[in-house]
Design a protein around this motif. Structure first.
Motif, PDB file in Angstrom:
ATOM      1  N   VAL A  59       0.834  -1.208   0.000  1.00  0.00           N
ATOM      2  CA  VAL A  59       0.000   0.000   0.000  1.00  0.00           C
ATOM      3  C   VAL A  59       0.868   1.257   0.000  1.00  0.00           C
ATOM      4  O   VAL A  59       0.565   2.242  -0.673  1.00  0.00           O
ATOM      5  CB  VAL A  59      -0.956  -0.009   1.211  1.00  0.00           C
ATOM      6  N   ALA A  60       1.987   1.211   0.728  1.00  0.00           N
ATOM      7  CA  ALA A  60       2.886   2.367   0.752  1.00  0.00           C
ATOM      8  C   ALA A  60       3.479   2.615  -0.632  1.00  0.00           C
ATOM      9  O   ALA A  60       3.648   3.766  -1.052  1.00  0.00           O
ATOM     10  CB  ALA A  60       4.006   2.138   1.767  1.00  0.00           C
ATOM     11  N   GLY A  61       3.796   1.533  -1.340  1.00  0.00           N
ATOM     12  CA  GLY A  61       4.300   1.691  -2.698  1.00  0.00           C
ATOM     13  C   GLY A  61       3.274   2.343  -3.601  1.00  0.00           C
ATOM     14  O   GLY A  61       3.610   3.209  -4.426  1.00  0.00           O
ATOM     15  N   ALA A  62       2.014   1.950  -3.450  1.00  0.00           N
ATOM     16  CA  ALA A  62       0.952   2.573  -4.237  1.00  0.00           C
ATOM     17  C   ALA A  62       0.804   4.045  -3.876  1.00  0.00           C
ATOM     18  O   ALA A  62       0.611   4.898  -4.751  1.00  0.00           O
ATOM     19  CB  ALA A  62      -0.364   1.828  -4.006  1.00  0.00           C
ATOM     20  N   ALA A 110       3.544   5.967  -5.543  1.00  0.00           N
ATOM     21  CA  ALA A 110       3.283   6.142  -6.971  1.00  0.00           C
ATOM     22  C   ALA A 110       2.268   7.253  -7.215  1.00  0.00           C
ATOM     23  O   ALA A 110       2.400   8.038  -8.159  1.00  0.00           O
ATOM     24  CB  ALA A 110       2.797   4.823  -7.572  1.00  0.00           C
ATOM     25  N   VAL A 111       1.251   7.327  -6.364  1.00  0.00           N
ATOM     26  CA  VAL A 111       0.237   8.376  -6.505  1.00  0.00           C
ATOM     27  C   VAL A 111       0.833   9.751  -6.213  1.00  0.00           C
ATOM     28  O   VAL A 111       0.550  10.727  -6.914  1.00  0.00           O
ATOM     29  CB  VAL A 111      -0.957   8.096  -5.561  1.00  0.00           C
ATOM     30  N   ARG A 112       1.685   9.819  -5.205  1.00  0.00           N
ATOM     31  CA  ARG A 112       2.244  11.118  -4.804  1.00  0.00           C
ATOM     32  C   ARG A 112       3.222  11.659  -5.848  1.00  0.00           C
ATOM     33  O   ARG A 112       3.237  12.868  -6.124  1.00  0.00           O
ATOM     34  CB  ARG A 112       2.948  10.999  -3.454  1.00  0.00           C
ATOM     35  N   PHE A 113       4.025  10.792  -6.427  1.00  0.00           N
ATOM     36  CA  PHE A 113       5.120  11.261  -7.283  1.00  0.00           C
ATOM     37  C   PHE A 113       4.858  11.085  -8.779  1.00  0.00           C
ATOM     38  O   PHE A 113       5.767  11.224  -9.588  1.00  0.00           O
ATOM     39  CB  PHE A 113       6.416  10.544  -6.894  1.00  0.00           C
ATOM     40  N   SER A 114       3.637  10.751  -9.134  1.00  0.00           N
ATOM     41  CA  SER A 114       3.305  10.631 -10.549  1.00  0.00           C
ATOM     42  C   SER A 114       1.857  11.048 -10.757  1.00  0.00           C
ATOM     43  O   SER A 114       1.129  11.315  -9.803  1.00  0.00           O
ATOM     44  CB  SER A 114       3.518   9.190 -11.043  1.00  0.00           C
ATOM     45  N   GLU A 115       1.448  11.067 -12.005  1.00  0.00           N
ATOM     46  CA  GLU A 115       0.065  11.407 -12.341  1.00  0.00           C
ATOM     47  C   GLU A 115      -0.774  10.163 -12.604  1.00  0.00           C
ATOM     48  O   GLU A 115      -1.916  10.268 -13.048  1.00  0.00           O
ATOM     49  CB  GLU A 115       0.056  12.311 -13.586  1.00  0.00           C
ATOM     50  N   VAL A 150       6.093   4.585   7.777  1.00  0.00           N
ATOM     51  CA  VAL A 150       6.532   5.978   7.610  1.00  0.00           C
ATOM     52  C   VAL A 150       6.397   6.402   6.151  1.00  0.00           C
ATOM     53  O   VAL A 150       5.894   7.496   5.845  1.00  0.00           O
ATOM     54  CB  VAL A 150       7.991   6.141   8.089  1.00  0.00           C
ATOM     55  N   LEU A 151       6.831   5.534   5.228  1.00  0.00           N
ATOM     56  CA  LEU A 151       6.724   5.848   3.807  1.00  0.00           C
ATOM     57  C   LEU A 151       5.272   6.083   3.411  1.00  0.00           C
ATOM     58  O   LEU A 151       4.949   7.052   2.708  1.00  0.00           O
ATOM     59  CB  LEU A 151       7.320   4.711   2.976  1.00  0.00           C
ATOM     60  N   GLY A 152       4.390   5.192   3.859  1.00  0.00           N
ATOM     61  CA  GLY A 152       2.975   5.343   3.525  1.00  0.00           C
ATOM     62  C   GLY A 152       2.376   6.607   4.086  1.00  0.00           C
ATOM     63  O   GLY A 152       1.604   7.295   3.410  1.00  0.00           O
ATOM     64  N   ALA A 153       2.727   6.935   5.331  1.00  0.00           N
ATOM     65  CA  ALA A 153       2.187   8.140   5.957  1.00  0.00           C
ATOM     66  C   ALA A 153       2.661   9.397   5.235  1.00  0.00           C
ATOM     67  O   ALA A 153       1.878  10.324   4.996  1.00  0.00           O
ATOM     68  CB  ALA A 153       2.593   8.190   7.429  1.00  0.00           C
ATOM     69  N   VAL A 154       3.932   9.428   4.870  1.00  0.00           N
ATOM     70  CA  VAL A 154       4.477  10.601   4.183  1.00  0.00           C
ATOM     71  C   VAL A 154       3.869  10.747   2.785  1.00  0.00           C
ATOM     72  O   VAL A 154       3.488  11.838   2.355  1.00  0.00           O
ATOM     73  CB  VAL A 154       6.016  10.512   4.092  1.00  0.00           C
ATOM     74  N   CYS A 155       3.751   9.627   2.083  1.00  0.00           N
ATOM     75  CA  CYS A 155       3.260   9.682   0.710  1.00  0.00           C
ATOM     76  C   CYS A 155       1.756   9.892   0.621  1.00  0.00           C
ATOM     77  O   CYS A 155       1.240  10.219  -0.446  1.00  0.00           O
ATOM     78  CB  CYS A 155       3.659   8.414  -0.041  1.00  0.00           C
TER      79      CYS A 155
END
Length: 208
Positions: free
Chosen positions: A127-130, A133-138, A192-197
């Motif tokens: 889920v954090a990877g997803a 991807a949402v945060r840093f791409s369109e 942490v990654l998921g929360a930040v993203c």
């Protein structure tokens, strides 16, 4: 709070439950293979890890939203929308994991706490990877690239991960406890990654 409650049903409808359910069914099938014979019981840890990976692949699609660029304009902020999707999925994930564990014969079942740590790390990482991807791409559907990356990472980790930092070890291996200390670090990093993203992306400052 009332706005959040009103969002629950619409968000529920946009979650790709069919994809998540399909991967979950594949994972349960792998877990059920531990009951097919003595050899399967000996491989129960590896079959259960394969089941975890199969379900994690499905969870990588949790944030897929074809209407992403439309909902970006609504007053409810992205962290709330992401949190709603995750909250809706948590009961299903908990139920799936309970069934997966029960499918493994008690005598062949690995230590529940430790294998649950592995499962939680994989699920949160997906889920954090997803979210990243949402945060840093369109991209509106991050599930496919993220699931592919998750599979590739798992294979590469099995083949090339240094033994002194081993994560995938058998129960009888003396590195089992140390490996699960590392799994705890992976889980914390994924949270942490998921929360930040999940936060709204920073707007670029105007040059004028």
């Amino acid at each position: 709070m009332s706005v959040t409650r009103q969002l629950v049903l619409p968000v529920h409808r946009t979650v790709p439950w069919a994809t998540v359910g399909g991967s979950g069914a594949a994972g349960l099938l792998l877990a059920a293979l531990t009951r097919t014979g003595e050899t399967a019981e000996e491989l129960s840890l590896y079959l259960l890890r394969a089941a975890i990976l199969a379900f994690a692949v499905g969870l990588a699609f949790l944030l897929d939203d074809p209407a992403r660029h439309t909902t970006a304009a609504v007053p409810t902020r992205r962290p709330v929308r992401v949190a709603l999707r995750v909250a809706l999925a948590v009961p299903a994930v908990a139920a799936w994991w309970t069934v997966a564990l029960l499918l493994v014969p008690p005598g062949a079942r690995p230590p529940v706490g430790d294998i649950t740590l592995e499962a939680g790390s994989a699920f949160v990482l997906a889920v954090a990877g997803a979210a990243a991807a949402v945060r840093f791409s369109e991209v509106a559907r991050p599930g496919l690239p993220v699931s592919g990356g998750l599979l590739a990472t798992a294979v590469l980790a099995l083949l090339f991960w240094p033994g002194r930092w081993a994560l995938f070890v058998p129960v009888e291996d003396e590195r089992w406890a140390a490996a699960h200390d590392r799994w705890a670090v992976v889980l914390a990093g994924a949270v942490v990654l998921g929360a930040v993203c999940a936060l709204e992306p920073l707007r670029r400052r105007s040059r004028f």
